[in-house]
Write an enzyme that holds these catalytic residues in place. Structure first.
Site, PDB file in Angstrom:
ATOM      1  N   LYS A  98       6.534   3.083  -0.932  1.00 58.73           N
ATOM      2  CA  LYS A  98       5.853   1.970  -0.245  1.00 58.73           C
ATOM      3  C   LYS A  98       6.326   0.626  -0.809  1.00 58.73           C
ATOM      4  O   LYS A  98       6.655  -0.285  -0.048  1.00 58.73           O
ATOM      5  CB  LYS A  98       4.336   2.143  -0.403  1.00 58.73           C
ATOM      6  CG  LYS A  98       3.501   1.077   0.262  1.00 58.73           C
ATOM      7  CD  LYS A  98       2.118   1.603   0.601  1.00 58.73           C
ATOM      8  CE  LYS A  98       1.162   1.597  -0.573  1.00 58.73           C
ATOM      9  NZ  LYS A  98       0.769   0.242  -1.012  1.00 58.73           N
ATOM     10  N   ARG A 156     -10.212  -8.835  -2.129  1.00 56.92           N
ATOM     11  CA  ARG A 156      -9.282  -8.707  -3.267  1.00 56.92           C
ATOM     12  C   ARG A 156      -8.889 -10.077  -3.823  1.00 56.92           C
ATOM     13  O   ARG A 156      -8.728 -11.041  -3.075  1.00 56.92           O
ATOM     14  CB  ARG A 156      -8.069  -7.874  -2.843  1.00 56.92           C
ATOM     15  CG  ARG A 156      -8.543  -6.463  -2.511  1.00 56.92           C
ATOM     16  CD  ARG A 156      -7.433  -5.541  -2.203  1.00 56.92           C
ATOM     17  NE  ARG A 156      -6.617  -5.252  -3.369  1.00 56.92           N
ATOM     18  CZ  ARG A 156      -5.528  -4.518  -3.331  1.00 56.92           C
ATOM     19  NH1 ARG A 156      -5.115  -4.004  -2.192  1.00 56.92           N
ATOM     20  NH2 ARG A 156      -4.835  -4.286  -4.429  1.00 56.92           N
ATOM     21  N   GLN A 177       2.822  -7.523  -8.180  1.00 54.07           N
ATOM     22  CA  GLN A 177       2.597  -8.372  -7.001  1.00 54.07           C
ATOM     23  C   GLN A 177       2.582  -9.843  -7.407  1.00 54.07           C
ATOM     24  O   GLN A 177       3.170 -10.689  -6.718  1.00 54.07           O
ATOM     25  CB  GLN A 177       1.305  -7.960  -6.307  1.00 54.07           C
ATOM     26  CG  GLN A 177       1.406  -6.545  -5.732  1.00 54.07           C
ATOM     27  CD  GLN A 177       0.139  -6.060  -5.062  1.00 54.07           C
ATOM     28  OE1 GLN A 177      -0.881  -6.751  -5.060  1.00 54.07           O
ATOM     29  NE2 GLN A 177       0.196  -4.874  -4.498  1.00 54.07           N
ATOM     30  N   ASP A 208      -1.503   3.488  -9.752  1.00 50.77           N
ATOM     31  CA  ASP A 208      -1.927   4.034  -8.458  1.00 50.77           C
ATOM     32  C   ASP A 208      -2.181   5.548  -8.524  1.00 50.77           C
ATOM     33  O   ASP A 208      -2.714   6.130  -7.576  1.00 50.77           O
ATOM     34  CB  ASP A 208      -0.874   3.745  -7.379  1.00 50.77           C
ATOM     35  CG  ASP A 208      -0.783   2.247  -7.076  1.00 50.77           C
ATOM     36  OD1 ASP A 208      -1.719   1.507  -7.416  1.00 50.77           O
ATOM     37  OD2 ASP A 208       0.240   1.828  -6.504  1.00 50.77           O
ATOM     38  N   ARG A 226     -11.938   1.462  -7.821  1.00 51.51           N
ATOM     39  CA  ARG A 226     -11.576   2.873  -8.044  1.00 51.51           C
ATOM     40  C   ARG A 226     -12.300   3.479  -9.247  1.00 51.51           C
ATOM     41  O   ARG A 226     -12.423   4.707  -9.309  1.00 51.51           O
ATOM     42  CB  ARG A 226     -10.055   3.019  -8.153  1.00 51.51           C
ATOM     43  CG  ARG A 226      -9.380   2.838  -6.804  1.00 51.51           C
ATOM     44  CD  ARG A 226      -7.889   3.116  -6.830  1.00 51.51           C
ATOM     45  NE  ARG A 226      -7.344   2.947  -5.487  1.00 51.51           N
ATOM     46  CZ  ARG A 226      -6.070   2.705  -5.212  1.00 51.51           C
ATOM     47  NH1 ARG A 226      -5.188   2.599  -6.194  1.00 51.51           N
ATOM     48  NH2 ARG A 226      -5.669   2.576  -3.961  1.00 51.51           N
ATOM     49  N   ARG A 269      -5.888   6.361  -1.474  1.00 56.85           N
ATOM     50  CA  ARG A 269      -5.619   7.150  -2.697  1.00 56.85           C
ATOM     51  C   ARG A 269      -6.853   7.944  -3.137  1.00 56.85           C
ATOM     52  O   ARG A 269      -6.720   9.016  -3.722  1.00 56.85           O
ATOM     53  CB  ARG A 269      -5.103   6.245  -3.808  1.00 56.85           C
ATOM     54  CG  ARG A 269      -3.823   5.523  -3.397  1.00 56.85           C
ATOM     55  CD  ARG A 269      -2.868   5.247  -4.522  1.00 56.85           C
ATOM     56  NE  ARG A 269      -1.767   4.419  -4.043  1.00 56.85           N
ATOM     57  CZ  ARG A 269      -0.688   4.885  -3.403  1.00 56.85           C
ATOM     58  NH1 ARG A 269      -0.549   6.171  -3.179  1.00 56.85           N
ATOM     59  NH2 ARG A 269       0.264   4.053  -2.987  1.00 56.85           N
TER      60      ARG A 269
HETATM   61  C1  S3P Z   1       2.539  -2.876  -6.090  1.00 55.88           C
HETATM   62  C2  S3P Z   1       2.041  -3.209  -7.315  1.00 55.88           C
HETATM   63  C3  S3P Z   1       0.785  -2.672  -7.866  1.00 55.88           C
HETATM   64  C4  S3P Z   1       0.357  -1.415  -7.136  1.00 55.88           C
HETATM   65  C5  S3P Z   1       0.445  -1.573  -5.641  1.00 55.88           C
HETATM   66  C6  S3P Z   1       1.875  -1.869  -5.235  1.00 55.88           C
HETATM   67  C7  S3P Z   1       3.800  -3.483  -5.637  1.00 55.88           C
HETATM   68  O1  S3P Z   1      -0.235  -3.638  -7.726  1.00 55.88           O
HETATM   69  O2  S3P Z   1      -0.952  -1.056  -7.518  1.00 55.88           O
HETATM   70  O3  S3P Z   1       0.011  -0.397  -4.988  1.00 55.88           O
HETATM   71  O4  S3P Z   1       4.415  -2.988  -4.669  1.00 55.88           O
HETATM   72  O5  S3P Z   1       4.212  -4.490  -6.231  1.00 55.88           O
HETATM   73  P1  S3P Z   1      -0.439  -4.818  -8.796  1.00 55.88           P
HETATM   74  O6  S3P Z   1       0.771  -5.635  -8.789  1.00 55.88           O
HETATM   75  O7  S3P Z   1      -1.631  -5.582  -8.316  1.00 55.88           O
HETATM   76  O8  S3P Z   1      -0.702  -4.132 -10.103  1.00 55.88           O
END
Ligand code: S3P
Length: 439
Positions: A19, A119, A177, A323, A354, A396
């Site tokens: 993803k 969020r 992110q 995750d 979660r 999840r």
């Molecule tokens: C992701 C980063 C993670 C992860 C999310 C996907 C990404 O989140 O939990 O499912 O693709 O950069 P965080 O950056 O908030 O930890």
């Protein structure tokens, strides 16, 4: 297929594309020059949100099944959207696209579903505002009919891009992110932009942006980027998602007489904490045919029924398996002894809280679990029984408790099966394909 303990599992499968990597392929392709071709793309609802946002920003994207063609228009080729950008349930779409939109000369408004509206977005507003972008949040109840300004720090919000200056950002959270949003804004900023994280998070942005021609370097937990006049479209083959493989790893380990080969799984070290933890719990797991595909390490994973024991999961391992914690908690419930999960307060701000969702559902099945402020403590070995799982519409949670249900006495049902389509639309079909009724 009913979720009961009358099955075991044997066979081979490939899980859908990763993803995180699928999202990035669309985004980086959109701001590059020329064609980006993505194969083994994840046809999940979250990635469709990313496609639809970039289409609204004027990027032609052809979706030909697992092959996607992105006709990139360069760093300054996006056009002002005439509609709200709907990010659906996707935190990755929301935060990464904001980094790109921070560098545009137009305004964009983003909104998503009930989960995304809760969020935390201040974590990206803070660094992107320091770089020169401005943000305004809107009262969700009256949006979009009337725009009532709030300082909620959540969607819906409007982002006004500007001329950006580079920033050395010390991120308070280990979040790919946040890191990616700042680095993407850095493509448009004057001077160097860098992000230092408390603990290294997944590095797909650094790897993939470098492949597109960005000047990006990483030292320890700091990633730095220089502005770049032009990125070049690429061919990307997306590896299978380790976060989806995790359900089959757990299923193979906790079910008697199981043997499952999961082919073509991304094992990037910033994502592979599930594998190390399964091994630390005594899991019979082997990696085969290790190779590199589109700059990402990949392997086939063979798992066999195992007697697991408890472990401690915390510290720098957390971002590498964040995750996978719902399904690791399920494994812990079937392991001998105690498992402690700590330093994982980020679990509270995922698609659902979660910590709450795991502890409530595991307790409802008869598991012994105590929530803590930054994780939980699970005493393994209590016999689990089927129940109605409250998924909180969190993909999840739905998938992790499906796995638990295949080892629990009686039948387990989910209040929502559809939510798995966020990251794994064929989840139930793929389980069925390797299942056999225990005689
Ligand atoms: C992701 C980063 C993670 C992860 C999310 C996907 C990404 O989140 O939990 O499912 O693709 O950069 P965080 O950056 O908030 O930890």
């Amino acid at each position: 297929m009913k979720i009961t303990d009358s099955y075991s599992f044997r066979g081979e499968l490939s899980v859908p594309g990763d993803k995180s990597i699928s999202h990035r392929g669309i985004m980086f392709g959109a701001i590059s020059n020329g064609l980006t071709e993505i194969t083994n793309f994840l046809q999940g609802a979250d990635c469709h949100s990313t496609i639809s946002c970039f289409q609204k920003l004027g990027i032609p994207i052809e979706n030909q099944g697992t092959r996607i063609l992105v006709h990139g228009k360069g760093l300054h080729g996006l056009t002002s959207p005439s509609q709200v950008l709907n990010v659906g349930n996707s935190g990755t779409t929301t935060r990464l696209i904001s980094g790109i939109l921070a560098g545009q000369s137009f305004e964009s408004t983003l909104d998503g579903d009930a989960s995304i509206r809760k969020r935390p977005m201040k974590r990206i507003f803070t660094p992107l505002s320091e770089m020169g972008a401005t943000f305004q949040c809107w009262d969700p109840d009256s949006f979009p009919h009337s725009l009532l300004a709030t300082d909620s720090g959540c969607a819906p919000f409007t982002i006004k891009g500007g001329s950006l200056t580079g920033l050395h950002y010390q991120s308070p959270v280990a979040s790919a992110q946040v890191k990616s949003a700042v680095l993407l804004a850095g493509l448009y900023a004057e001077g160097t932009t860098s992000v230092t994280e408390p603990v290294l998070s997944r590095d797909h942005t650094e790897r993939m942006l470098s492949g597109f021609g960005a000047k990006i370097t990483s030292v320890d937990t700091t990633a730095s980027i220089q502005p770049e006049p032009m990125l070049e479209g690429q061919k990307i083959h997306v590896p299978g998602d380790i976060s989806s493989a995790a359900y089959f790893i757990a299923l193979g380990l906790i079910t008697p007489h199981a043997e499952i080969l999961i082919q073509n799984v991304g094992i990037n070290p910033t994502r592979s904490g599930m594998i190390e933890t399964a091994l630390a719990m005594g899991g019979n797991l082997t990696l085969q045919n290790e190779r590199t595909v589109s700059g990402e390490p990949v392997a086939d994973i063979l798992v066999k029924s195992s007697s697991l024991h408890g472990t401690t999961i915390g510290g720098s391992a957390i971002p590498t398996l964040i995750d996978e914690i719902p399904v690791l908690a399920v494994m812990a419930a079937f392991a001998e002894g105690t498992t402690v999960i700590r330093d994982a307060q980020e679990l509270k701000v995922k698609e659902s809280d979660r910590i709450k969702a795991i502890t409530e559902n595991l307790s409802a099945m008869g598991g012994i679990v105590t929530p803590t402020d930054d994780g939980m403590v699970i005493v393994g070995g209590a016999p689990l029984h089927g129940t109605k799982i409250c998924t909180c519409q969190d993909h999840r949670i739905a998938m992790a408790f499906t796995i638990a249900g295949f080892r629990a006495a009686g039948e387990t049902t989910l209040d929502d099966r559809q939510c798995v389509a966020i990251s794994y639309p064929s989840f139930f079909e793929d389980i069925k394909a390797i299942s056999y009724q225990i005689p």
